[in-house]
Design a protein around this motif. Structure first.
Motif, PDB file in Angstrom:
ATOM      1  N   GLU A 236       0.817  -1.208   0.000  1.00 28.19           N
ATOM      2  CA  GLU A 236       0.000   0.000   0.000  1.00 28.19           C
ATOM      3  C   GLU A 236       0.857   1.267   0.000  1.00 28.19           C
ATOM      4  O   GLU A 236       0.376   2.344  -0.373  1.00 28.19           O
ATOM      5  N   LEU A 237       2.106   1.153   0.441  1.00 26.76           N
ATOM      6  CA  LEU A 237       2.981   2.319   0.516  1.00 26.76           C
ATOM      7  C   LEU A 237       3.917   2.430  -0.683  1.00 26.76           C
ATOM      8  O   LEU A 237       4.685   3.388  -0.778  1.00 26.76           O
ATOM      9  N   ASP A 239       4.886   3.154  -4.354  1.00 25.83           N
ATOM     10  CA  ASP A 239       4.639   3.786  -5.648  1.00 25.83           C
ATOM     11  C   ASP A 239       5.788   3.332  -6.546  1.00 25.83           C
ATOM     12  O   ASP A 239       6.956   3.590  -6.228  1.00 25.83           O
ATOM     13  N   ALA A 260       6.232   5.517   0.449  1.00 24.42           N
ATOM     14  CA  ALA A 260       5.496   6.643   1.014  1.00 24.42           C
ATOM     15  C   ALA A 260       5.543   6.568   2.537  1.00 24.42           C
ATOM     16  O   ALA A 260       5.565   5.480   3.119  1.00 24.42           O
ATOM     17  N   GLY A 262       4.048   6.130   5.479  1.00 22.44           N
ATOM     18  CA  GLY A 262       2.756   5.654   5.953  1.00 22.44           C
ATOM     19  C   GLY A 262       2.326   6.250   7.277  1.00 22.44           C
ATOM     20  O   GLY A 262       1.134   6.242   7.606  1.00 22.44           O
ATOM     21  N   VAL A 265      -0.501   8.662   7.321  1.00 24.49           N
ATOM     22  CA  VAL A 265      -1.845   8.080   7.277  1.00 24.49           C
ATOM     23  C   VAL A 265      -2.169   7.377   8.593  1.00 24.49           C
ATOM     24  O   VAL A 265      -3.267   7.532   9.145  1.00 24.49           O
ATOM     25  N   TYR A 281      -9.559   6.886   3.781  1.00 29.75           N
ATOM     26  CA  TYR A 281      -8.254   6.330   3.470  1.00 29.75           C
ATOM     27  C   TYR A 281      -7.684   6.823   2.135  1.00 29.75           C
ATOM     28  O   TYR A 281      -6.527   7.260   2.072  1.00 29.75           O
ATOM     29  N   GLU A 282      -8.450   6.742   1.071  1.00 32.87           N
ATOM     30  CA  GLU A 282      -7.923   7.120  -0.248  1.00 32.87           C
ATOM     31  C   GLU A 282      -7.499   8.575  -0.282  1.00 32.87           C
ATOM     32  O   GLU A 282      -6.467   8.923  -0.874  1.00 32.87           O
ATOM     33  N   LYS A 285      -4.269   8.874   1.767  1.00 27.20           N
ATOM     34  CA  LYS A 285      -3.142   8.302   1.034  1.00 27.20           C
ATOM     35  C   LYS A 285      -2.690   9.238  -0.085  1.00 27.20           C
ATOM     36  O   LYS A 285      -1.483   9.432  -0.303  1.00 27.20           O
ATOM     37  N   VAL A 288      -0.326  12.159   1.041  1.00 29.42           N
ATOM     38  CA  VAL A 288       0.992  11.920   1.638  1.00 29.42           C
ATOM     39  C   VAL A 288       2.063  12.649   0.832  1.00 29.42           C
ATOM     40  O   VAL A 288       2.140  12.510  -0.388  1.00 29.42           O
ATOM     41  N   THR A 291       8.367  10.683   1.974  1.00 26.01           N
ATOM     42  CA  THR A 291       8.854   9.365   1.558  1.00 26.01           C
ATOM     43  C   THR A 291       9.974   8.950   2.501  1.00 26.01           C
ATOM     44  O   THR A 291      10.570   9.782   3.186  1.00 26.01           O
TER      45      THR A 291
END
Length: 365
Positions: A236-237, A239, A260, A262, A265, A281-282, A285, A288, A291
Motif C-alpha cells: 500500500e505504501l 509507488d 510513502a 505511511g 496516514v 483512506y484514499e 493516502k 501523503v 517518503t
C-alpha cells in the motif's frame, strides 16, 4: 498473550503526541510464525512482565539468527522492548532475555532489534520532539537510562536525516545535476519498478541488496521469502516510481527503494481500521507528501564509477517534487561509520534529525 503484548504499547505512549501506533492487524501478522517466514530462519520468543495484580508492565522479544551467529559470533538479540519507568522491571525483562539466549549458547545480547537488523532496530536517544517517519522507531527518553542501569552500553549509533523540498531545493537541484551528468557520461538507463512483474522485480532487489551489503558490519543478507513478505506488507505504501534501478551495459548494477511515509496516514487511524478511517483512506493516502529511503546500494564491482551519485540524484528528484505529490525525503538508519552517505548529507548541510543507539552486554558480566 499476543493481544496483551501488542496492546501494552498504547499504555506506554498514551500521552505521547509524537507516537504513531501501527495497525494492530499488521503487528499481529508480523508476529505470526505462520505468516512471517523469518520465524523459519530464526528462533524467536516473546515475554511479558506483570505486576502483583496481573497488569502488564513490560514486554520484550528475543531472537537467535543462526546466519548472524555464524558470521558475527554468538550474539542474540532483544527487541520489542517497552517498559514502565521502573529499573527493576526493565532489569527483570532483560535478565529473562539474557538467560534465554545464554541457554542457547549465546555469549552476548544486543538490541533493540525487532527482530533483526533488516527490520526495525535501535533505541531513540535524541530527537524526541517530532513525529517519526515510518520505520523510524520511537520510545520514551528514559529507556536509555533503564538499559544503562541494567549494564548495557551503546555498541554504535545511527542517525536519520530529512531532505525537505522547500527548504533544501538548491542543494537537491545540485545533486540532481551531478547524478544526471554521470548518467549521460556512462550511458546509463534508470527505470522504475515494474509492478506487473512483482516477483521477479523483488528477486532483483534481493540480489542487489545481498551484493551491495555483502560486507555490512551488522547484517546478513535478507532471504528471498523474507523480502517478499516484507515488501508485500508494504504494498500500500509502494509507488513504483519511488523504486529505481540503474542499468549499465545491459546489467542492473544499482537500486534504491523509497516508500510513502505511511505514518502520515497511520496517525489518523489510531492503530485500528475503522469504517470512518476506511472512508477517508484514499484521500489520506493521496495527500501523503513524505517518503522514506529503505534501501540503496551499488554492486561492489561497479563502485567508483559515480553510480552512487545517480542514486542520490534520483532521491533528490523526489524531494524536488518531481514524483507525484511527494516533496520530502526521510532516511532510515545511517550508520555513524557510513562515510559515503554522510558525505552526501554534509554536502547538503543537513543535520541529523533523530539519533539511535544499539546497546550490547557481554553475558559473562
Amino acid at each position: 498473550m499476543v493481544d496483551r503484548f501488542i496492546g501494552f504499547a498504547t499504555d506506554i505512549y498514551r500521552e505521547d503526541e509524537h507516537w504513531v501506533p501501527p495497525l494492530s492487524s499488521d503487528v499481529q501478522r508480523f508476529m505470526d510464525p505462520e505468516a512471517n517466514p523469518y520465524f523459519a530462519e530464526a528462533e524467536i520468543e516473546h515475554f511479558l512482565a506483570t505486576d502483583s495484580e496481573g497488569r502488564t508492565v513490560g514486554r520484550i522479544s528475543t531472537t537467535i539468527d543462526p546466519a548472524y551467529v555464524k558470521r558475527f559470533g554468538k550474539t542474540g538479540f532483544f527487541g520489542w522492548f517497552e517498559c514502565i519507568e521502573d529499573p527493576e522491571v526493565a532489569s527483570a525483562l532483560l535478565r529473562t532475555a539474557e538467560e534465554w539466549v545464554a541457554d542457547r549458547g549465546m555469549e552476548r545480547l544486543a538490541g533493540p532489534y525487532s527482530y533483526c537488523a533488516t527490520q526495525e532496530f535501535g533505541l531513540l536517544v535524541d530527537g524526541f520532539d517530532r513525529q517519526p517517519a515510518v520505520f523510524q522507531p520511537h520510545n520514551p527518553p528514559y529507556y536509555a537510562q533503564l538499559l544503562a542501569q541494567a549494564g548495557y552500553q551503546p555498541d554504535f549509533h545511527t542517525h536519520t536525516f530529512s531532505w525537505l523540498g522547500e527548504r533544501d531545493s538548491d542543494a537537491m537541484a545540485r545533486l540532481v545535476r551531478r547524478g544526471d551528468a554521470v548518467t549521460d557520461k556512462l550511458g546509463l538507463t534508470v527505470r522504475d519498478f515494474d509492478p506487473e512483474h512483482w516477483d521477479s522485480e523483488t528477486d532483483l532487489i534481493q540480489d542487489l541488496l545481498a551484493a551491495s551489503f555483502a560486507d555490512n558490519h551488522d547484517m546478513v543478507p535478507i532471504s528471498r521469502p523474507v523480502l517478499h513478505f516484507q515488501l508485500g506488507e508494504l504494498q500500500e505504501l509502494i509507488d513504483p516510481r519511488l523504486i529505481r534501478f540503474v542499468e549499465y551495459q545491459g546489467k542492473t548494477v544499482a537500486f534504491s527503494v523509497l516508500v510513502a511515509d505511511g505514518n502520515e496516514v497511520l496517525k489518523e487511524a489510531g492503530g485500528e481500521i475503522t469504517e470512518e478511517f476506511l472512508e477517508r483512506y484514499e484521500a489520506l493516502k493521496a495527500g501523503v507528501t513524505g517518503t522514506v529511503v529503505l534501501m540503496i546500494g551499488v554492486r561492489p564491482e561497479y563502485e567508483g564509477l559515480g553510480i552512487g551519485r545517480v542514486l542520490i540524484g534520483e532521491v533528490a528528484k523526489v524531494a524536488l517534487g518531481r514524483v507525484g505529490s511527494f516533496n520530502d525525503v526521510h532516511t532510515t538508519w545511517v550508520h555513524e561509520h557510513n562515510w559515503q552517505s554522510r558525505s552526501y548529507m554534509t554536502q547538503t548541510g543537513t543535520e541529523p534529525v533523530r539519533t539511535y543507539a544499539v546497546y550490547g552486554k557481554d553475558l559473562s558480566q
